[in-house]
Scaffold this active site. Sequence first.
Site, PDB file in Angstrom:
ATOM      1  N   GLY A  45       0.835  -1.091   0.019  1.00  0.00           N
ATOM      2  CA  GLY A  45      -0.022   0.130  -0.113  1.00  0.00           C
ATOM      3  C   GLY A  45       0.895   1.193   0.046  1.00  0.00           C
ATOM      4  CG  ASP A 178      -1.629  10.755  12.470  1.00  0.00           C
ATOM      5  OD1 ASP A 178      -3.126  11.054  12.493  1.00  0.00           O
ATOM      6  OD2 ASP A 178      -1.078  10.227  11.377  1.00  0.00           O
TER       7      ASP A 178
END
Length: 542
Positions: A45, A178
Amino acid sequence: MAGRVKKAAPKRKAAGYKMPAPIPAGEIIKDNLFKKEWRIGPSIGVGGFGEIYSACDHTLKTKGSDYPYAIKIEPHENGPLFVEINFYLRNANKDDIAKFMQSKKLSSLGMPTFFGKGSHECNGMTYRYLVMERFGKDVWSLFTEAGKSFQPATVFQLGLQMLDVLEYIHSRGYVHADLKGANMLLGLKKNAKNQVYLVDFGLATRLKEGQAFNPDPKSAHNGTIEYTSRDAHLGEPTMRGDLEILGYNMLQWLTGELPWEKSLKQPKTVQSMKETFMKDVRTNIKNHSSAVPEALIKFFEYINTMKPKEVPDYKKCRKLFEDYLKTEGKTRNSTLDFSSKRTKSPVKGRTRVIAEDSDGSEGEAEVPVKVSKQNGDVPKKRGRKPKVVADVDSENKVPEREKETKKKVKRKSSEPAVLVKVKKTKMNPEATPPAKLNHNNIATQTSIEKRYSPRINTSRHVSFDSPICEIVGDNSRSINSSGDIFDDSFTIKEVKVKPKRKLLSNEEVTVKRVVRKKVTAVKPARSWKDSSTIINGRSPPK
Protein backbone atom coordinates in the site's frame (compact mmCIF):
# COMPACT_ATOMS: atom_id res chain seq x y z
CA MET A 1 21.58 5.73 -31.87
CA ALA A 2 18.91 5.36 -29.23
CA GLY A 3 18.15 8.37 -27.08
CA ARG A 4 18.52 8.39 -23.34
CA VAL A 5 15.59 7.19 -21.27
CA LYS A 6 14.35 9.87 -18.90
CA LYS A 7 13.92 8.81 -15.29
CA ALA A 8 10.47 9.17 -13.85
CA ALA A 9 10.45 12.03 -11.38
CA PRO A 10 8.86 11.15 -8.05
CA LYS A 11 5.46 12.62 -7.40
CA ARG A 12 5.19 15.42 -4.87
CA LYS A 13 2.46 15.48 -2.22
CA ALA A 14 0.55 18.62 -1.31
CA ALA A 15 2.57 19.10 1.88
CA GLY A 16 5.80 19.20 -0.15
CA TYR A 17 6.85 15.60 0.47
CA LYS A 18 7.93 13.44 -2.47
CA MET A 19 6.42 10.06 -3.19
CA PRO A 20 8.95 7.38 -4.18
CA ALA A 21 9.11 6.01 -7.71
CA PRO A 22 8.01 2.34 -7.89
CA ILE A 23 10.74 -0.15 -6.93
CA PRO A 24 10.75 -3.43 -8.91
CA ALA A 25 9.96 -6.68 -7.13
CA GLY A 26 13.02 -8.78 -6.41
CA GLU A 27 15.23 -5.77 -5.57
CA ILE A 28 17.83 -6.69 -2.92
CA ILE A 29 18.42 -4.25 -0.07
CA LYS A 30 21.52 -4.60 2.09
CA ASP A 31 21.23 -3.73 5.77
CA ASN A 32 24.67 -2.77 7.10
CA LEU A 33 23.43 -2.23 10.67
CA PHE A 34 21.93 -5.71 11.19
CA LYS A 35 24.07 -7.39 8.53
CA LYS A 36 21.08 -8.70 6.57
CA GLU A 37 19.76 -8.67 3.03
CA TRP A 38 16.09 -8.05 2.28
CA ARG A 39 14.27 -8.98 -0.92
CA ILE A 40 11.40 -6.72 -1.90
CA GLY A 41 8.09 -8.30 -2.87
CA PRO A 42 4.78 -6.86 -4.14
CA SER A 43 3.58 -3.49 -2.90
CA ILE A 44 1.21 -3.59 0.09
CA GLY A 45 0.00 0.00 0.00
CA VAL A 46 0.85 3.66 -0.09
CA GLY A 47 1.14 5.74 3.07
CA GLY A 48 1.03 9.47 3.59
CA PHE A 49 4.73 9.95 2.78
CA GLY A 50 5.93 6.75 1.13
CA GLU A 51 5.14 3.25 -0.13
CA ILE A 52 5.06 -0.03 1.78
CA TYR A 53 6.31 -3.28 0.22
CA SER A 54 6.20 -6.88 1.39
CA ALA A 55 9.68 -8.35 2.03
CA CYS A 56 11.56 -11.44 3.15
CA ASP A 57 15.04 -12.31 4.42
CA HIS A 58 17.06 -12.92 1.25
CA THR A 59 19.66 -15.03 3.10
CA LEU A 60 17.05 -17.58 4.19
CA LYS A 61 15.41 -20.09 1.89
CA THR A 62 11.78 -19.02 1.73
CA LYS A 63 8.99 -19.61 -0.71
CA GLY A 64 8.50 -17.01 -3.39
CA SER A 65 5.08 -16.01 -2.01
CA ASP A 66 6.11 -15.99 1.66
CA TYR A 67 6.84 -12.40 2.76
CA PRO A 68 6.61 -12.13 6.59
CA TYR A 69 8.03 -8.58 6.73
CA ALA A 70 7.11 -5.13 5.47
CA ILE A 71 9.49 -2.42 4.25
CA LYS A 72 8.45 1.21 4.39
CA ILE A 73 10.35 3.28 1.78
CA GLU A 74 10.48 7.06 1.33
CA PRO A 75 12.74 9.44 -0.60
CA HIS A 76 15.74 10.48 1.46
CA GLU A 77 14.60 14.12 1.45
CA ASN A 78 11.40 13.34 3.38
CA GLY A 79 11.37 13.82 7.13
CA PRO A 80 8.52 11.67 8.60
CA LEU A 81 10.26 8.31 8.09
CA PHE A 82 13.42 9.73 9.67
CA VAL A 83 11.38 10.63 12.77
CA GLU A 84 9.75 7.20 12.80
CA ILE A 85 13.08 5.36 12.49
CA ASN A 86 14.51 7.28 15.43
CA PHE A 87 11.38 6.54 17.47
CA TYR A 88 11.74 2.80 16.76
CA LEU A 89 15.43 2.84 17.61
CA ARG A 90 14.67 4.32 21.04
CA ASN A 91 11.37 2.70 21.96
CA ALA A 92 10.79 -0.53 19.98
CA ASN A 93 13.34 -2.67 21.75
CA LYS A 94 11.98 -6.16 22.44
CA ASP A 95 13.37 -6.24 25.98
CA ASP A 96 11.77 -2.92 26.90
CA ILE A 97 8.40 -4.03 25.56
CA ALA A 98 8.63 -7.33 27.47
CA LYS A 99 9.37 -5.53 30.75
CA PHE A 100 6.39 -3.24 30.34
CA MET A 101 4.07 -6.18 29.58
CA GLN A 102 5.31 -8.00 32.67
CA SER A 103 4.77 -4.98 34.92
CA LYS A 104 1.19 -4.50 33.65
CA LYS A 105 0.46 -8.25 33.52
CA LEU A 106 -0.38 -8.12 29.83
CA SER A 107 -0.35 -11.17 27.58
CA SER A 108 0.07 -9.01 24.46
CA LEU A 109 0.76 -5.39 23.52
CA GLY A 110 0.03 -3.57 20.28
CA MET A 111 3.50 -2.06 20.05
CA PRO A 112 5.32 -3.19 16.87
CA THR A 113 9.03 -4.03 16.72
CA PHE A 114 11.45 -3.30 13.87
CA PHE A 115 14.06 -5.54 12.21
CA GLY A 116 16.16 -3.20 10.10
CA LYS A 117 16.71 0.29 8.74
CA GLY A 118 19.08 2.19 6.47
CA SER A 119 19.48 3.78 3.03
CA HIS A 120 19.25 2.27 -0.43
CA GLU A 121 19.92 3.52 -3.98
CA CYS A 122 17.76 2.46 -6.93
CA ASN A 123 17.66 3.98 -10.44
CA GLY A 124 19.76 6.92 -9.33
CA MET A 125 17.45 7.78 -6.40
CA THR A 126 18.37 7.49 -2.71
CA TYR A 127 15.75 6.06 -0.39
CA ARG A 128 15.36 5.64 3.35
CA TYR A 129 13.74 2.41 4.52
CA LEU A 130 12.43 0.73 7.66
CA VAL A 131 11.83 -3.02 8.08
CA MET A 132 9.11 -4.20 10.47
CA GLU A 133 6.78 -7.09 11.03
CA ARG A 134 4.01 -7.51 8.49
CA PHE A 135 0.47 -7.08 9.76
CA GLY A 136 -3.03 -7.74 8.46
CA LYS A 137 -6.02 -5.51 7.69
CA ASP A 138 -6.37 -2.08 9.20
CA VAL A 139 -9.32 -1.15 11.42
CA TRP A 140 -10.58 1.54 9.05
CA SER A 141 -11.03 -1.02 6.23
CA LEU A 142 -12.91 -3.29 8.64
CA PHE A 143 -15.01 -0.31 9.74
CA THR A 144 -16.07 0.57 6.19
CA GLU A 145 -16.77 -3.10 5.38
CA ALA A 146 -19.09 -3.24 8.40
CA GLY A 147 -21.11 -0.29 7.09
CA LYS A 148 -19.32 2.21 9.36
CA SER A 149 -20.69 0.74 12.56
CA PHE A 150 -18.98 -1.52 15.11
CA GLN A 151 -20.46 -3.52 17.97
CA PRO A 152 -20.15 -1.44 21.19
CA ALA A 153 -18.19 -4.23 22.89
CA THR A 154 -15.67 -4.24 20.01
CA VAL A 155 -15.25 -0.46 20.33
CA PHE A 156 -14.34 -0.72 24.03
CA GLN A 157 -12.03 -3.69 23.41
CA LEU A 158 -10.13 -1.60 20.87
CA GLY A 159 -10.11 1.29 23.33
CA LEU A 160 -8.48 -0.90 26.00
CA GLN A 161 -5.79 -2.13 23.60
CA MET A 162 -4.97 1.41 22.50
CA LEU A 163 -4.85 2.61 26.11
CA ASP A 164 -2.11 0.02 26.78
CA VAL A 165 -0.04 1.18 23.80
CA LEU A 166 -0.48 4.85 24.68
CA GLU A 167 0.62 4.22 28.25
CA TYR A 168 3.78 2.52 26.97
CA ILE A 169 4.54 5.36 24.52
CA HIS A 170 3.88 8.03 27.17
CA SER A 171 6.14 6.21 29.64
CA ARG A 172 8.92 6.52 27.06
CA GLY A 173 8.41 10.30 26.88
CA TYR A 174 6.52 10.46 23.55
CA VAL A 175 3.02 11.13 22.25
CA HIS A 176 1.65 9.53 19.09
CA ALA A 177 -0.55 12.47 17.91
CA ASP A 178 -2.06 10.54 14.93
CA LEU A 179 -4.22 7.79 16.35
CA LYS A 180 -6.77 6.53 13.76
CA GLY A 181 -8.20 3.34 12.28
CA ALA A 182 -5.87 3.41 9.29
CA ASN A 183 -2.89 3.22 11.70
CA MET A 184 -4.26 0.24 13.62
CA LEU A 185 -3.44 -3.13 12.08
CA LEU A 186 -4.49 -6.65 13.01
CA GLY A 187 -1.80 -9.20 13.76
CA LEU A 188 -1.18 -12.03 11.27
CA LYS A 189 0.42 -14.60 13.59
CA LYS A 190 -1.79 -17.23 15.21
CA ASN A 191 -1.17 -15.90 18.72
CA ALA A 192 -1.80 -12.27 17.66
CA LYS A 193 -4.95 -12.42 15.52
CA ASN A 194 -6.97 -10.82 18.35
CA GLN A 195 -4.43 -8.04 18.88
CA VAL A 196 -4.42 -4.66 17.13
CA TYR A 197 -1.07 -2.89 16.61
CA LEU A 198 -0.55 0.86 16.50
CA VAL A 199 1.79 1.90 13.68
CA ASP A 200 2.95 5.02 11.82
CA PHE A 201 4.95 7.12 14.28
CA GLY A 202 5.79 9.79 11.69
CA LEU A 203 4.17 12.49 13.85
CA ALA A 204 5.40 11.12 17.20
CA THR A 205 6.60 14.01 19.33
CA ARG A 206 8.96 13.99 22.32
CA LEU A 207 7.43 15.57 25.42
CA LYS A 208 9.09 18.69 26.76
CA GLU A 209 9.82 17.98 30.40
CA GLY A 210 9.55 20.75 32.95
CA GLN A 211 8.16 23.29 30.49
CA ALA A 212 4.80 24.97 30.63
CA PHE A 213 2.18 24.46 27.97
CA ASN A 214 3.48 26.58 25.08
CA PRO A 215 1.52 26.16 21.81
CA ASP A 216 3.41 26.66 18.55
CA PRO A 217 1.31 28.25 15.76
CA LYS A 218 3.67 26.76 13.14
CA SER A 219 2.62 23.25 14.20
CA ALA A 220 -1.09 24.06 14.53
CA HIS A 221 -3.65 21.57 13.17
CA ASN A 222 -1.06 18.78 12.69
CA GLY A 223 -2.41 15.26 12.35
CA THR A 224 -5.59 13.90 10.78
CA ILE A 225 -8.01 16.80 11.03
CA GLU A 226 -11.15 14.86 12.10
CA TYR A 227 -9.35 13.35 15.13
CA THR A 228 -6.81 16.07 15.99
CA SER A 229 -7.03 17.06 19.67
CA ARG A 230 -7.72 20.60 20.84
CA ASP A 231 -4.13 20.89 22.09
CA ALA A 232 -2.75 19.78 18.71
CA HIS A 233 -5.01 22.32 16.98
CA LEU A 234 -3.14 24.94 19.00
CA GLY A 235 0.24 23.51 18.04
CA GLU A 236 1.36 21.34 20.99
CA PRO A 237 0.35 17.65 21.19
CA THR A 238 -0.08 16.29 24.72
CA MET A 239 -0.83 13.04 26.55
CA ARG A 240 -4.38 14.17 27.30
CA GLY A 241 -4.61 15.03 23.60
CA ASP A 242 -3.84 11.36 22.73
CA LEU A 243 -6.74 10.26 24.97
CA GLU A 244 -9.01 12.83 23.31
CA ILE A 245 -8.07 11.51 19.85
CA LEU A 246 -8.87 7.97 21.03
CA GLY A 247 -12.27 9.19 22.29
CA TYR A 248 -13.09 10.74 18.89
CA ASN A 249 -12.24 7.45 17.17
CA MET A 250 -14.46 5.49 19.55
CA LEU A 251 -17.31 7.95 19.03
CA GLN A 252 -17.04 7.50 15.27
CA TRP A 253 -16.94 3.69 15.55
CA LEU A 254 -20.15 3.79 17.61
CA THR A 255 -22.19 6.35 15.67
CA GLY A 256 -20.71 6.17 12.16
CA GLU A 257 -19.66 9.82 11.94
CA LEU A 258 -18.34 12.80 13.87
CA PRO A 259 -20.30 16.08 14.21
CA TRP A 260 -17.67 18.08 12.27
CA GLU A 261 -17.04 15.72 9.35
CA LYS A 262 -18.70 18.09 6.85
CA SER A 263 -16.27 20.91 7.69
CA LEU A 264 -12.91 19.13 7.38
CA LYS A 265 -11.63 21.58 4.76
CA GLN A 266 -11.71 24.39 7.35
CA PRO A 267 -9.37 23.40 10.25
CA LYS A 268 -10.28 26.47 12.31
CA THR A 269 -13.98 25.67 11.98
CA VAL A 270 -13.33 22.10 13.11
CA GLN A 271 -11.29 23.39 16.04
CA SER A 272 -14.14 25.71 17.08
CA MET A 273 -16.70 22.88 16.78
CA LYS A 274 -14.56 20.61 18.98
CA GLU A 275 -14.23 23.35 21.61
CA THR A 276 -18.01 23.78 21.67
CA PHE A 277 -18.55 20.01 21.71
CA MET A 278 -16.27 19.44 24.71
CA LYS A 279 -17.73 22.31 26.78
CA ASP A 280 -20.93 20.35 27.36
CA VAL A 281 -19.91 16.92 26.17
CA ARG A 282 -22.79 15.01 27.78
CA THR A 283 -25.54 17.07 26.18
CA ASN A 284 -23.78 17.25 22.82
CA ILE A 285 -23.17 13.50 22.65
CA LYS A 286 -26.81 12.78 23.52
CA ASN A 287 -27.92 15.21 20.81
CA HIS A 288 -25.53 13.58 18.34
CA SER A 289 -26.62 10.00 19.05
CA SER A 290 -28.53 8.11 21.71
CA ALA A 291 -26.45 4.96 21.07
CA VAL A 292 -23.37 6.17 23.00
CA PRO A 293 -22.82 4.27 26.28
CA GLU A 294 -22.33 6.14 29.54
CA ALA A 295 -18.76 4.83 29.85
CA LEU A 296 -17.57 6.86 26.84
CA ILE A 297 -19.32 10.01 28.09
CA LYS A 298 -17.52 9.68 31.44
CA PHE A 299 -14.24 9.12 29.57
CA PHE A 300 -14.69 12.47 27.77
CA GLU A 301 -15.68 14.16 31.05
CA TYR A 302 -12.50 12.89 32.69
CA ILE A 303 -10.40 14.31 29.81
CA ASN A 304 -12.02 17.72 30.45
CA THR A 305 -10.81 17.63 34.08
CA MET A 306 -7.17 17.09 33.05
CA LYS A 307 -4.55 19.81 32.84
CA PRO A 308 -2.45 20.15 29.65
CA LYS A 309 0.70 18.55 31.10
CA GLU A 310 -1.03 16.08 33.42
CA VAL A 311 -0.23 12.36 33.19
CA PRO A 312 -3.45 10.42 32.55
CA ASP A 313 -4.94 8.05 35.13
CA TYR A 314 -4.84 4.92 32.95
CA LYS A 315 -6.31 2.69 35.67
CA LYS A 316 -9.40 4.87 35.90
CA CYS A 317 -9.86 4.83 32.15
CA ARG A 318 -9.39 1.06 31.96
CA LYS A 319 -11.95 0.52 34.70
CA LEU A 320 -14.54 2.55 32.78
CA PHE A 321 -14.04 0.38 29.70
CA GLU A 322 -13.79 -2.95 31.54
CA ASP A 323 -16.94 -2.28 33.59
CA TYR A 324 -18.88 -1.66 30.42
CA LEU A 325 -17.57 -4.89 28.86
CA LYS A 326 -18.81 -6.82 31.91
CA THR A 327 -22.34 -5.53 31.28
CA GLU A 328 -22.03 -6.92 27.75
CA GLY A 329 -20.69 -10.28 28.97
CA LYS A 330 -17.27 -9.62 27.42
CA THR A 331 -13.69 -9.20 28.59
CA ARG A 332 -10.65 -7.51 27.08
CA ASN A 333 -9.47 -10.90 25.79
CA SER A 334 -12.74 -11.80 24.05
CA THR A 335 -12.59 -12.37 20.31
CA LEU A 336 -12.90 -9.14 18.37
CA ASP A 337 -16.16 -9.01 16.41
CA PHE A 338 -15.97 -6.56 13.51
CA SER A 339 -19.50 -7.10 12.27
CA SER A 340 -21.94 -4.22 12.16
CA LYS A 341 -24.17 -3.45 15.13
CA ARG A 342 -27.00 -2.49 12.77
CA THR A 343 -29.60 -4.99 11.64
CA LYS A 344 -29.55 -6.08 8.03
CA SER A 345 -31.37 -3.78 5.68
CA PRO A 346 -34.78 -5.11 4.64
CA VAL A 347 -34.86 -7.00 1.37
CA LYS A 348 -37.33 -6.34 -1.40
CA GLY A 349 -40.81 -7.53 -0.53
CA ARG A 350 -40.33 -6.82 3.16
CA THR A 351 -41.09 -3.72 5.21
CA ARG A 352 -39.63 -2.75 8.56
CA VAL A 353 -42.52 -2.09 10.94
CA ILE A 354 -42.61 -0.59 14.41
CA ALA A 355 -45.75 -1.90 16.05
CA GLU A 356 -47.49 -0.66 19.17
CA ASP A 357 -49.05 -3.21 21.52
CA SER A 358 -52.17 -2.54 23.50
CA ASP A 359 -50.07 -1.63 26.53
CA GLY A 360 -48.25 1.10 24.57
CA SER A 361 -44.95 -0.74 24.16
CA GLU A 362 -43.25 -0.79 20.78
CA GLY A 363 -41.61 -3.65 18.99
CA GLU A 364 -39.68 -3.72 15.71
CA ALA A 365 -39.94 -6.55 13.22
CA GLU A 366 -39.36 -7.21 9.55
CA VAL A 367 -42.54 -8.72 8.09
CA PRO A 368 -43.63 -9.55 4.55
CA VAL A 369 -46.38 -7.32 3.17
CA LYS A 370 -49.03 -8.87 0.93
CA VAL A 371 -51.07 -6.56 -1.29
CA SER A 372 -54.63 -7.53 -2.19
CA LYS A 373 -55.11 -7.99 -5.93
CA GLN A 374 -58.61 -6.51 -5.96
CA ASN A 375 -58.28 -3.29 -4.00
CA GLY A 376 -54.57 -2.99 -3.20
CA ASP A 377 -55.19 -2.75 0.57
CA VAL A 378 -52.49 -3.85 3.00
CA PRO A 379 -53.78 -6.43 5.50
CA LYS A 380 -53.65 -5.25 9.08
CA LYS A 381 -52.09 -7.25 11.91
CA ARG A 382 -54.48 -8.11 14.71
CA GLY A 383 -53.63 -6.56 18.06
CA ARG A 384 -51.00 -4.21 16.58
CA LYS A 385 -51.12 -0.89 14.83
CA PRO A 386 -48.43 -0.92 12.16
CA LYS A 387 -46.46 2.21 11.36
CA VAL A 388 -44.30 1.86 8.27
CA VAL A 389 -40.83 3.37 8.68
CA ALA A 390 -38.97 4.46 5.53
CA ASP A 391 -35.40 3.23 5.11
CA VAL A 392 -32.53 5.78 5.05
CA ASP A 393 -31.52 5.02 1.49
CA SER A 394 -35.11 5.38 0.22
CA GLU A 395 -35.82 8.69 1.92
CA ASN A 396 -36.58 10.58 -1.28
CA LYS A 397 -38.20 7.69 -3.16
CA VAL A 398 -41.81 6.50 -3.26
CA PRO A 399 -41.94 2.97 -1.74
CA GLU A 400 -42.77 0.21 -4.19
CA ARG A 401 -45.84 -0.90 -2.20
CA GLU A 402 -47.12 2.68 -2.08
CA LYS A 403 -46.86 2.88 -5.87
CA GLU A 404 -48.96 -0.25 -6.20
CA THR A 405 -51.71 1.01 -3.93
CA LYS A 406 -51.93 4.28 -5.86
CA LYS A 407 -52.71 2.45 -9.13
CA LYS A 408 -56.35 2.36 -10.14
CA VAL A 409 -57.67 -1.20 -9.94
CA LYS A 410 -60.76 -1.97 -12.05
CA ARG A 411 -63.66 -3.68 -10.35
CA LYS A 412 -63.98 -7.30 -11.32
CA SER A 413 -67.27 -8.28 -13.00
CA SER A 414 -68.92 -11.69 -13.17
CA GLU A 415 -69.68 -11.19 -16.88
CA PRO A 416 -67.06 -12.35 -19.40
CA ALA A 417 -65.01 -9.64 -21.09
CA VAL A 418 -65.63 -9.18 -24.84
CA LEU A 419 -63.17 -7.45 -27.10
CA VAL A 420 -64.94 -5.36 -29.77
CA LYS A 421 -62.99 -3.67 -32.51
CA VAL A 422 -64.62 -1.00 -34.65
CA LYS A 423 -63.08 0.22 -37.86
CA LYS A 424 -63.48 3.91 -38.48
CA THR A 425 -63.69 5.49 -41.93
CA LYS A 426 -62.35 8.97 -42.48
CA MET A 427 -64.84 11.28 -44.18
CA ASN A 428 -64.49 14.83 -45.39
CA PRO A 429 -66.61 17.06 -43.13
CA GLU A 430 -69.41 18.95 -44.85
CA ALA A 431 -71.71 21.59 -43.53
CA THR A 432 -74.97 20.40 -42.03
CA PRO A 433 -78.06 21.65 -43.95
CA PRO A 434 -79.88 24.46 -42.18
CA ALA A 435 -82.80 23.56 -40.01
CA LYS A 436 -86.33 24.11 -41.30
CA LEU A 437 -88.53 26.76 -39.88
CA ASN A 438 -90.61 25.91 -36.82
CA HIS A 439 -88.20 23.08 -35.96
CA ASN A 440 -86.72 22.89 -32.47
CA ASN A 441 -83.22 21.37 -32.55
CA ILE A 442 -83.16 19.99 -29.01
CA ALA A 443 -80.28 18.01 -27.43
CA THR A 444 -80.30 14.26 -26.98
CA GLN A 445 -83.26 12.93 -25.02
CA THR A 446 -82.81 9.20 -25.50
CA SER A 447 -83.78 8.16 -22.00
CA ILE A 448 -87.21 9.81 -22.31
CA GLU A 449 -87.92 9.20 -25.97
CA LYS A 450 -87.13 5.48 -25.88
CA ARG A 451 -89.74 5.05 -23.21
CA TYR A 452 -92.49 6.29 -25.52
CA SER A 453 -91.25 4.71 -28.74
CA PRO A 454 -93.88 2.26 -29.93
CA ARG A 455 -91.56 -0.08 -31.90
CA ILE A 456 -88.45 -0.55 -29.72
CA ASN A 457 -86.86 -3.99 -29.91
CA THR A 458 -84.14 -5.32 -27.60
CA SER A 459 -81.98 -6.67 -30.44
CA ARG A 460 -80.19 -3.70 -31.96
CA HIS A 461 -77.05 -3.34 -34.08
CA VAL A 462 -75.07 -0.19 -33.52
CA SER A 463 -72.40 1.15 -35.85
CA PHE A 464 -70.02 3.88 -34.69
CA ASP A 465 -68.30 4.25 -38.05
CA SER A 466 -70.07 7.51 -38.95
CA PRO A 467 -70.37 10.76 -37.04
CA ILE A 468 -74.14 10.16 -37.19
CA CYS A 469 -75.41 6.96 -35.59
CA GLU A 470 -78.28 4.84 -36.80
CA ILE A 471 -80.37 2.49 -34.73
CA VAL A 472 -82.04 -0.21 -36.84
CA GLY A 473 -85.06 -2.25 -35.76
CA ASP A 474 -86.09 -5.73 -36.69
CA ASN A 475 -87.68 -4.68 -39.98
CA SER A 476 -85.50 -5.22 -43.03
CA ARG A 477 -86.18 -1.91 -44.73
CA SER A 478 -83.50 0.70 -44.30
CA ILE A 479 -84.10 3.97 -42.52
CA ASN A 480 -82.63 7.18 -43.87
CA SER A 481 -80.58 9.12 -41.32
CA SER A 482 -80.25 12.79 -41.91
CA GLY A 483 -78.76 15.85 -40.28
CA ASP A 484 -82.27 17.20 -40.57
CA ILE A 485 -85.27 14.94 -40.39
CA PHE A 486 -86.88 16.75 -43.35
CA ASP A 487 -83.90 16.25 -45.71
CA ASP A 488 -83.24 12.89 -47.42
CA SER A 489 -79.51 13.27 -48.08
CA PHE A 490 -78.07 10.00 -46.69
CA THR A 491 -78.38 6.33 -47.65
CA ILE A 492 -77.31 3.05 -46.15
CA LYS A 493 -74.58 1.25 -48.07
CA GLU A 494 -73.46 -2.29 -47.33
CA VAL A 495 -69.72 -2.80 -47.71
CA LYS A 496 -67.78 -6.01 -47.16
CA VAL A 497 -64.72 -5.31 -45.03
CA LYS A 498 -61.91 -7.70 -44.25
CA PRO A 499 -60.34 -6.80 -40.87
CA LYS A 500 -56.64 -5.98 -41.00
CA ARG A 501 -55.94 -7.96 -37.83
CA LYS A 502 -57.25 -11.31 -36.82
CA LEU A 503 -59.75 -11.04 -34.03
CA LEU A 504 -61.82 -14.20 -33.74
CA SER A 505 -61.91 -15.48 -37.31
CA ASN A 506 -60.78 -14.75 -40.86
CA GLU A 507 -64.28 -14.24 -42.23
CA GLU A 508 -65.45 -11.11 -43.91
CA VAL A 509 -67.96 -9.07 -41.97
CA THR A 510 -70.78 -7.00 -43.44
CA VAL A 511 -70.98 -3.58 -41.88
CA LYS A 512 -73.71 -1.06 -42.53
CA ARG A 513 -72.44 2.48 -42.96
CA VAL A 514 -74.10 5.78 -43.47
CA VAL A 515 -72.85 7.35 -46.69
CA ARG A 516 -73.76 10.83 -47.84
CA LYS A 517 -75.18 11.06 -51.36
CA LYS A 518 -75.64 14.06 -53.56
CA VAL A 519 -79.30 15.16 -53.69
CA THR A 520 -80.54 16.97 -56.78
CA ALA A 521 -84.17 17.42 -55.82
CA VAL A 522 -85.83 17.74 -52.50
CA LYS A 523 -88.28 14.94 -51.82
CA PRO A 524 -91.02 15.15 -49.25
CA ALA A 525 -89.70 13.75 -45.99
CA ARG A 526 -91.31 10.89 -44.19
CA SER A 527 -93.27 11.63 -41.10
CA TRP A 528 -91.56 10.85 -37.84
CA LYS A 529 -94.48 8.63 -36.94
CA ASP A 530 -93.49 6.20 -39.72
CA SER A 531 -90.04 5.58 -38.20
CA SER A 532 -89.46 2.64 -35.91
CA THR A 533 -87.41 4.81 -33.55
CA ILE A 534 -86.11 8.32 -32.98
CA ILE A 535 -83.25 9.18 -35.35
CA ASN A 536 -80.10 10.80 -33.98
CA GLY A 537 -81.75 11.63 -30.69
CA ARG A 538 -83.75 14.50 -32.17
CA SER A 539 -87.35 15.23 -31.27
CA PRO A 540 -90.08 15.93 -33.87
CA PRO A 541 -91.54 19.36 -34.45
CA LYS A 542 -94.29 20.46 -32.18
